[in-house]
Design an enzyme around this catalytic site. Structure first.
Site, PDB file in Angstrom:
ATOM      1  CD  GLU A   1      -2.939  -1.206  -0.175  1.00 44.82           C
ATOM      2  OE1 GLU A   1      -2.995   0.174  -0.656  1.00 44.82           O
ATOM      3  OE2 GLU A   1      -2.974  -2.701  -0.948  1.00 44.82           O
TER       4      GLU A   1
ATOM      5  CG  HIS B   1     -13.141  -8.253 -12.640  1.00 42.86           C
ATOM      6  ND1 HIS B   1     -13.099  -9.159 -11.321  1.00 42.86           N
ATOM      7  CD2 HIS B   1     -12.625  -6.901 -12.268  1.00 42.86           C
ATOM      8  CE1 HIS B   1     -12.481  -8.446 -10.015  1.00 42.86           C
ATOM      9  NE2 HIS B   1     -12.398  -7.735 -10.113  1.00 42.86           N
TER      10      HIS B   1
HETATM   11 ZN   LIG Z   1      -2.637  -1.701  -4.613  1.00 39.47          ZN
END
Ligand SMILES: [Zn+2]
Length: 658
Positions: free
Chosen positions: A414, A543
């Site tokens: 992150e 998706h």
């Molecule tokens: Zn990511």
């Protein structure tokens, strides 16, 4: 605007192609009530009210303007768009962040309100940007022309009824997908939702139950979405003014061919890995499928057969070799009072600083949420937020951190997004984004490859001497390959299949056949029971059903090895690539910085060149990384007479399972 980004998670529809990826995610579980929540949200509400009375200055016609007037007008419009988008993205990020760290009805309503306004606004921008299409503006700079082009990449409908129909189809599909139920035996069903199905696949090994669930999940999803998918594709083809095509972002008109040629680069490794996996699975489930045929689709970590990490212990190449227990090392340090959970983000910050990259801002430390709250609900999926604050210092992470290797990797991952946000924050808003949609995810993953090594754990003094033998390296590589290499053919097929249909290469009567032909051809995976056209198995993946781009995961999984290799070379690494840790290499950090600070202001090959010295995406680095495993696989398969390769039957929809 929010964009979740794990390949296994449902994500929101990509609406404005140029939109900065405000939110990125990866897997991660942890207190702190948001004391600043109420002040930030009431400020946001005030802004929304004021907005309703504002007239937009760019609603005028371009007819009759001279070239120089047009150019001037385009420049002013781009300036206006950058200004407005920054403010609106800031509001979207605020609403999204607060909803995610404090899930309640009020925050959900606010998020929906802000998102709707954002979508409407971005559609208006696109409609106006399209007025410049085909107009001569020789005085417009290359940068401005690029921003104008990005503004034109958006899905905008000419007629309101088509737009509402599309929203209806979307929400119907989302709702039925989220509430779909999978059963593993007659009358034995799981709680609703994809997560429960995936959990069953990851943790259970009963061949027949998995096969039953494989089919049941498809009945509850793909088969039901066929008509909606066909109608959606028709709407996209007939009613959309400007459509952000699957491959436009890659600035390569032959992108589908490029994807296939990338596949051919790593196919030799994939074939050996597939052969080994099929051989071991055939030993485990004798007589259930052909030893040299397609692998039935229900033997992976999920109902799509996209990854196979569940087998890493059982099929480990060297069972006697000691593996490095990263979880154990971290937990032991915690037990001895040497490391606490709140310190993990600081360990990651220190890694980035050791590369000579900027430290996390004071606002980052004050506003990020790293621990699971005790008194309210929070979405624990690791996510990075670019808050688009005017002061350019507000970036946040939310995750529920635990003392284990998964959290250790997630926080480094992150922070890779945060580093990208910080380094391109000086760019105009329209350039604040991933060079192409594969880049953003690949940054943190590159760092994770470096920190997940014995070398790094020794370098940061978490362990004194780790016995990382060739055998234990091959063992670790098998786990990584079952996740990364097995995933690639699946990741490329989702968009190739959609693209082939939407571009008219495949008639709707052959939709499912085409899916299984591609799955067979590239992955050597076939259906677990015989299929018909009515099944439309691709749509059992969120998706695919929702028309959300997936090929970016294919690209990011290749790019991370390319970035990693380049940084290792810069750090002067010697020895097998997979043992490289570029910690403390400011030379490697400098190269990374040069790429990240470009954002999307230049074509992505320019950005790639800054770090890697080459302008094309390639699987060479992935092949080099997995060389030790590849050699072992070739050797093992040859010695044991394991058949390598597969052929796709004339009817690819016939069952690959006996
Ligand atoms: Zn990511």
């Amino acid at each position: 605007m929010t964009l979740s980004s794990s390949p296994t998670r449902p994500v929101g529809l990509l609406l404005l192609a140029v939109a900065v990826m405000a939110v990125f995610a990866l897997c991660a579980d942890a207190y702190r009530f948001r004391d600043d929540e109420s002040s930030e949200l009431s400020h946001l509400l005030m802004k929304l009210r004021r907005d309703q009375h504002r007239k937009h200055c760019w609603k005028y016609s371009l007819d009759g303007l001279t070239e120089s007037q047009l150019t001037k007008c385009a420049r002013r419009f781009i300036h206006f768009a950058n200004q407005q988008l920054r403010k609106r993205k800031h509001r979207s990020s605020l609403a999204s962040f607060h909803y995610n760290v404090n899930i309640n009805k009020r925050n959900k309503e606010l998020l929906t309100r802000v998102d709707t306004k954002y979508r409407r606004f971005s559609s208006k921008l696109t409609l106006f940007a399209l007025k410049f299409k085909g107009k001569r503006m020789s005085g417009l700079s290359a940068s401005d022309a690029r921003m104008l082009r990005d503004l034109q990449w958006n899905m905008v409908f000419g007629r309101r009824k088509d737009s509402s129909r599309m929203s209806n189809l979307d929400s119907q599909m989302s709702q039925s997908y989220d509430t779909a139920v999978g059963c593993y035996a007659p009358g034995k069903c799981l709680d609703s939702g994809e997560d429960n199905v995936k959990n069953f696949f990851r943790t259970k090994n009963d061949y027949d139950q998995l096969r039953y669930l494989w089919k049941s999940w498809r009945n509850a999803t793909g088969a039901k979405f066929r008509n909606a998918f066909v109608e959606r594709a028709q709407l996209l083809n007939e009613s959309v003014y400007a459509f952000f095509e699957y491959f436009t972002d890659f600035e390569d008109p032959k992108f589908p061919e490029t994807v296939v040629s990338l596949y051919n680069q790593f196919k030799p490794l994939y074939e050996q890995l597939h052969a080994y996996l099929r051989h071991r699975l055939h030993q485990k489930y004798p007589g259930k499928f052909a030893a040299n045929g397609l692998l039935p689709g229900h033997l992976g970590d999920d109902p799509w057969g996209s990854q196979y990490t569940k087998w890493h212990n059982e099929f480990v190449p060297f069972p006697a070799a000691e593996s490095i227990d990263f979880d154990g090392i971290l937990k032991d340090r915690e037990r001895r009072g040497l490391l606490t959970v709140p310190q993990l983000p600081h360990v990651a910050d220190e890694f980035y600083r050791s590369l000579g990259l900027p430290k996390m801002t004071e606002t980052f430390w004050r506003k990020s949420v790293f621990l699971k709250p005790k008194d309210h609900k929070m979405n624990c999926h690791g996510t990075a937020f670019d808050m688009h604050s005017a002061s350019r210092d507000d970036f946040r992470i939310k995750m529920c951190t635990r003392m284990d290797m998964s959290s250790f990797s997630t926080v480094h991952h992150e922070m890779g997004h945060i580093m990208y946000f910080m380094l391109y924050s000086h760019q105009p808003v329209l350039f604040q984004g991933s060079a192409n949609s594969g880049f953003h995810e690949a940054i943190g993953d590159t760092i994770t490859l470096s920190v997940k090594t014995a070398e790094h754990f020794q370098a940061i003094k978490f362990a004194k001497h780790l016995n990382d033998t060739h055998e234990s390296q091959v063992n670790t590589q098998l786990t990584q390959a079952l996740e990364n290499v097995m995933f690639l053919p699946f990741a490329m097929t989702v968009d190739l299949w959609k693209w082939r249909y939407i571009s008219g290469k495949v008639p709707k009567e052959q939709l499912n056949q085409d899916w299984w032909r591609l799955r067979g051809l590239y992955a050597g995976v076939g259906p677990s029971v015989s299929r018909s056209e009515a099944d439309t198995d691709a749509l059992s993946k969120y998706h695919a059903a929702k028309n959300i781009g997936y090929v970016r995961y294919f690209i990011s999984f290749l790019l991370k090895f390319q970035f990693y290799k380049a940084m290792c070379e810069e750090a002067g690494h010697k020895g097998p690539l997979s043992t490289c840790d570029f910690y403390k290499s400011t030379a490697a950090g400098d190269k990374l910085r040069r790429m990240l600070q470009l954002g999307r202001s230049k074509p992505w090959p320019d950005a790639l060149q800054q770090l890697t010295g080459r302008r094309d995406i390639s699987a060479d680095a992935l092949m080099e990384y997995f060389q030790p495993l590849h050699n072992w696989l070739k050797d093992y398969n040859a010695k044991n007479g394991v058949p390598v390769g597969w052929t796709v039957p004339a009817n690819p929809m016939q069952s690959a399972s006996n």
